[in-house]
Scaffold this active site. Structure first.
Site, PDB file in Angstrom:
ATOM      1  N   HIS A  40       0.820  -1.213   0.000  1.00  0.00           N
ATOM      2  CA  HIS A  40       0.000   0.000   0.000  1.00  0.00           C
ATOM      3  C   HIS A  40       0.856   1.266   0.000  1.00  0.00           C
ATOM      4  O   HIS A  40       0.461   2.287  -0.560  1.00  0.00           O
ATOM      5  CB  HIS A  40      -0.963  -0.016   1.184  1.00  0.00           C
ATOM      6  CG  HIS A  40      -2.114  -0.939   0.982  1.00  0.00           C
ATOM      7  ND1 HIS A  40      -3.173  -0.633   0.156  1.00  0.00           N
ATOM      8  CD2 HIS A  40      -2.357  -2.180   1.447  1.00  0.00           C
ATOM      9  CE1 HIS A  40      -4.029  -1.636   0.139  1.00  0.00           C
ATOM     10  NE2 HIS A  40      -3.558  -2.587   0.919  1.00  0.00           N
ATOM     11  N   ARG A  51     -10.231   5.852  -0.625  1.00  0.00           N
ATOM     12  CA  ARG A  51      -9.820   4.987   0.481  1.00  0.00           C
ATOM     13  C   ARG A  51      -9.926   5.773   1.790  1.00  0.00           C
ATOM     14  O   ARG A  51      -9.010   6.517   2.158  1.00  0.00           O
ATOM     15  CB  ARG A  51      -8.382   4.498   0.272  1.00  0.00           C
ATOM     16  CG  ARG A  51      -8.170   3.705  -1.011  1.00  0.00           C
ATOM     17  CD  ARG A  51      -6.728   3.223  -1.070  1.00  0.00           C
ATOM     18  NE  ARG A  51      -6.458   2.421  -2.257  1.00  0.00           N
ATOM     19  CZ  ARG A  51      -5.781   2.865  -3.318  1.00  0.00           C
ATOM     20  NH1 ARG A  51      -5.328   4.105  -3.334  1.00  0.00           N
ATOM     21  NH2 ARG A  51      -5.569   2.093  -4.346  1.00  0.00           N
ATOM     22  N   ARG A  97     -15.112   4.013  -0.318  1.00  0.00           N
ATOM     23  CA  ARG A  97     -14.941   2.690   0.287  1.00  0.00           C
ATOM     24  C   ARG A  97     -14.881   2.851   1.796  1.00  0.00           C
ATOM     25  O   ARG A  97     -14.101   3.656   2.310  1.00  0.00           O
ATOM     26  CB  ARG A  97     -13.646   2.032  -0.209  1.00  0.00           C
ATOM     27  CG  ARG A  97     -13.459   0.623   0.353  1.00  0.00           C
ATOM     28  CD  ARG A  97     -12.218  -0.034  -0.182  1.00  0.00           C
ATOM     29  NE  ARG A  97     -11.001   0.520   0.387  1.00  0.00           N
ATOM     30  CZ  ARG A  97      -9.768   0.145   0.050  1.00  0.00           C
ATOM     31  NH1 ARG A  97      -9.615  -0.775  -0.879  1.00  0.00           N
ATOM     32  NH2 ARG A  97      -8.709   0.687   0.612  1.00  0.00           N
ATOM     33  N   GLU A 132     -12.450  -8.855  -4.051  1.00  0.00           N
ATOM     34  CA  GLU A 132     -11.019  -9.035  -3.825  1.00  0.00           C
ATOM     35  C   GLU A 132     -10.680 -10.359  -3.155  1.00  0.00           C
ATOM     36  O   GLU A 132      -9.515 -10.593  -2.831  1.00  0.00           O
ATOM     37  CB  GLU A 132     -10.464  -7.869  -3.010  1.00  0.00           C
ATOM     38  CG  GLU A 132     -11.222  -7.579  -1.731  1.00  0.00           C
ATOM     39  CD  GLU A 132     -10.807  -6.274  -1.098  1.00  0.00           C
ATOM     40  OE1 GLU A 132      -9.695  -5.795  -1.351  1.00  0.00           O
ATOM     41  OE2 GLU A 132     -11.613  -5.714  -0.330  1.00  0.00           O
ATOM     42  N   ASN A 156      -5.327  -6.324  -6.444  1.00  0.00           N
ATOM     43  CA  ASN A 156      -4.135  -6.562  -5.613  1.00  0.00           C
ATOM     44  C   ASN A 156      -4.372  -7.729  -4.652  1.00  0.00           C
ATOM     45  O   ASN A 156      -3.588  -8.675  -4.588  1.00  0.00           O
ATOM     46  CB  ASN A 156      -3.780  -5.315  -4.816  1.00  0.00           C
ATOM     47  CG  ASN A 156      -3.571  -4.117  -5.693  1.00  0.00           C
ATOM     48  OD1 ASN A 156      -3.410  -4.249  -6.893  1.00  0.00           O
ATOM     49  ND2 ASN A 156      -3.574  -2.940  -5.111  1.00  0.00           N
ATOM     50  N   ASP A 157      -5.471  -7.632  -3.905  1.00  0.00           N
ATOM     51  CA  ASP A 157      -5.772  -8.703  -2.954  1.00  0.00           C
ATOM     52  C   ASP A 157      -6.284  -9.942  -3.668  1.00  0.00           C
ATOM     53  O   ASP A 157      -6.015 -11.067  -3.231  1.00  0.00           O
ATOM     54  CB  ASP A 157      -6.802  -8.223  -1.926  1.00  0.00           C
ATOM     55  CG  ASP A 157      -6.134  -7.452  -0.790  1.00  0.00           C
ATOM     56  OD1 ASP A 157      -4.933  -7.679  -0.552  1.00  0.00           O
ATOM     57  OD2 ASP A 157      -6.807  -6.619  -0.161  1.00  0.00           O
ATOM     58  N   ARG A 190       1.912 -10.232  -0.770  1.00  0.00           N
ATOM     59  CA  ARG A 190       2.303  -9.234  -1.770  1.00  0.00           C
ATOM     60  C   ARG A 190       3.339  -8.242  -1.240  1.00  0.00           C
ATOM     61  O   ARG A 190       3.911  -7.481  -2.003  1.00  0.00           O
ATOM     62  CB  ARG A 190       1.077  -8.479  -2.273  1.00  0.00           C
ATOM     63  CG  ARG A 190       0.366  -7.664  -1.212  1.00  0.00           C
ATOM     64  CD  ARG A 190      -0.800  -6.938  -1.834  1.00  0.00           C
ATOM     65  NE  ARG A 190      -1.480  -6.119  -0.850  1.00  0.00           N
ATOM     66  CZ  ARG A 190      -2.388  -5.219  -1.132  1.00  0.00           C
ATOM     67  NH1 ARG A 190      -2.733  -5.025  -2.380  1.00  0.00           N
ATOM     68  NH2 ARG A 190      -2.962  -4.519  -0.190  1.00  0.00           N
ATOM     69  N   CYS A 229     -10.419  -1.609  -9.907  1.00  0.00           N
ATOM     70  CA  CYS A 229      -9.758  -0.505  -9.210  1.00  0.00           C
ATOM     71  C   CYS A 229      -8.410  -0.937  -8.625  1.00  0.00           C
ATOM     72  O   CYS A 229      -7.798  -0.185  -7.875  1.00  0.00           O
ATOM     73  CB  CYS A 229     -10.650   0.078  -8.125  1.00  0.00           C
ATOM     74  SG  CYS A 229     -11.068  -1.086  -6.815  1.00  0.00           S
TER      75      CYS A 229
END
Length: 580
Positions: free
Chosen positions: A191, A298, A333, A432, A455-456, A466, A503
């Site tokens: 992140h 976020r 979110r 995700e 990503n997740d 990751r 996203c």
């Protein structure tokens, strides 16, 4: 001169002066005070102790519920030390007698206490030295008001070198105009790296030992393209990088011509590009690059920066974001705290595997008071624009239904108060987790929209951490398992007439955009800094050829072979997209 290789996690080239960040301890300066100021300093000290006690009691409560009783006993030790007069009383004495600030007095009292424990013949007391150090650092953080206060003292234009950085550190960097950073730990999709890309901060991470080779004040080059850090460059290298830096600035200028360009493929298919942001400060970049809106806001960074934020403060921040977005849609979110995104001012359990633990919607449903407060703020801010609500880390239908129940409860509380709010907001989920992707047909019937957090999704599908540089090579977005899940999600969305976007990081990575278009995705949300590059590529793509690429990828037996095929495609279809 020393060259150190790492992972280029955010593009760009910078030359600057090193600031070596010591993350172990809070920096404490001695400040002389007057006799009249002693009461105020003692009051500040007492407030910090009380906050630390409240924090520890929260964490202890969680540990009792979720972890073993023996594990939670450490918090009893911390609470005993915090409530005992030995440390606090000695700190007050030092303030009064030496006329110094509370931070200095506490630090000195802690050192004296640790020294006496160290000299003891009692083994138990000697072991308590580390507990004292931990307690002093915790109280100092509440006293200073900053989790990582050392960043506050970094000069504008510096290059930060650290063992590790949190996402909240990165947000501090922008405000202080830090040019970029390099870290021992981290990966391309951590992140912190994602935030660096969004903010346009060149970064190299996962270096392993960069902090051992630099000193404050030394000249450092960060090459985010090559993943290279050069310490004390010789004159020839310095001149080479000055020229490279100029060429990069020229490349950026060429992209700026696309700001007002339509986003259409060669075969006239519309593609909608949105921004991923976490700070209102980023909206100007989204607007400047003419994004279709904010595809991912976020909100956890509000908590990472401020701790437990009041509803009114959240409302003010979100209302400002909505208004700055000039009527374009903004997808908020709900906070994704936990995992690596821990706030020193919020309760978190001490988990052995936090990425799979109490994070995102699980945290929200566990600490419902924070969740309700946040959704009230979102619904109030929606009066001022086009707002959607998205729930993160949903693993199944039961969590989705519980989240929607909490939303309804928050709306009802606002109705009873006669507040100005909107409860007709579209509700969606982050796709995700593999479990949700597999049942995406069921989920699509229950939501107004879906957005894929790749990503997740990739991390959990391929079973890799990751943030772990040792397995970063296994992070393969073109892996057939990932492609199948992405296909399953978009097909479920189409059948139910539900908008579905991507996203995750791959939406803003040019080489993966042809795959997403080939799968059928038309809504992509990315760091605002990547929008122009995406526009340049999309204008050169034909969706029929993108579909052919996807079909060919499905026949690849290995991920490296698939990655080679993707790179070959982008070489022939994406002229001038990458800086070279």
């Amino acid at each position: 001169m020393k060259e150190i290789k790492g992972i280029g996690s955010s593009e760009g080239i910078i030359i600057g002066t090193c600031y070596l960040l010591d993350r172990e301890n809070v920096s404490v300066m001695r400040r002389t005070i007057t006799e009249e100021e002693t009461d105020m300093e003692i009051e500040r000290l007492s407030e910090a102790f009380n906050k630390a006690i409240a924090y520890m009691e929260d964490v202890k409560s969680m540990s009792m519920d979720d972890l073993s009783e023996s594990h939670s006993l450490i918090f009893d030790v911390y609470l005993m030390l915090l409530k005992d007069e030995t440390l606090a009383g000695e700190s007050r004495r030092i303030i009064s007698e030496n006329l110094v600030n509370a931070e200095y007095a506490l630090n000195l009292a802690g050192k004296n206490l640790m020294a006496s424990f160290e000299a003891s013949n009692n083994e138990y007391l000697r072991e308590r030295k580390n507990d004292i150090h931990h307690i002093v650092q915790k109280v100092l953080r509440f006293l200073t008001g900053h989790e990582y206060d050392r960043l506050e003292s970094v000069q504008d234009g510096a290059v930060v070198v650290a063992h590790d950085l949190s996402p909240s550190d990165t947000t501090h960097m922008v405000r202080q105009k830090i040019k970029g950073f390099a870290t021992d730990l981290g990966s391309r999709v951590s992140h912190t790296s994602i935030l660096a890309k969004s903010l346009g901060l060149p970064a190299v991470v996962g270096i392993g030992s960069v902090t051992e080779f630099v000193q404050n004040g030394e000249t450092v080059i960060i090459d985010g393209f090559e993943g290279l850090v050069i310490v004390n460059p010789d004159e020839e290298t310095l001149e080479e990088y000055r020229r490279k830096e100029e060429r990069y600035h020229a490349y950026i200028k060429s992209l700026e011509k696309l700001r007002d360009a339509e986003v259409k493929t060669l075969d006239e298919r519309d593609v909608f590009l949105y921004s991923n942001i976490e700070l209102n400060d980023e909206i100007y970049l989204s607007t400047m690059n003419n994004a279709a809106g904010i595809g991912l806001y976020r909100t956890e960074y509000i908590y990472l920066q401020h701790g437990d934020v009041s509803e009114e403060k959240q409302f003010e921040i979100l209302k400002e974001a909505v208004e700055l977005n000039n009527g374009k849609p903004i997808t908020v979110r709900t906070f994704d705290l936990g995992g690596e995104k821990l706030s020193g001012k919020m309760p978190h359990p001490d988990e052995q595997n936090p990425v799979l633990g109490l994070r995102a919607i699980r945290y929200s449903l566990r600490f419902r008071e924070f969740f309700i407060k946040q959704m009230r703020a979102i619904m109030r801010s929606a009066v001022y624009g086009d707002v959607k609500v998205m729930f993160p880390m949903i693993s199944g239908m039961d969590e989705l239904l519980r989240a929607k129940e909490a939303f309804a409860e928050a709306a009802e509380s606002l109705r009873l108060e006669g507040a100005d709010y909107r409860d007709d907001l579209p509700l969606g989920v982050m796709m995700e987790l593999p479990s949700l992707a597999i049942i995406s047909d069921m989920i699509a019937k229950e939501v107004d929209f879906m957005s894929v957090g790749t990503n997740d999704l990739i991390q959990y599908t391929l079973g890799i951490d990751r943030n772990n540089e040792y397995v970063a090579y296994l992070y393969r977005p073109a892996h057939p398992a990932v492609l199948n899940l992405l296909f399953n999600i978009i097909e479920s969305a189409k059948r139910e007439g539900v908008e579905c976007s991507v996203c995750g990081e791959i939406a803003g990575e040019p080489k993966y955009i042809p795959i997403l278009l080939g799968l059928g995705y038309r809504h992509l949300s990315m760091s605002p800094a990547h929008i122009l590059k995406a526009k340049k590529l999309i204008k050169q793509l034909d969706t029929a050829k993108c579909r052919e690429l996807v079909e060919e990828l499905k026949t690849c037996r290995t991920s490296p072979l698939a990655e080679e095929m993707v790179m070959e495609f982008i070489k022939t279809s994406g002229e001038g997209v990458y800086f070279s």
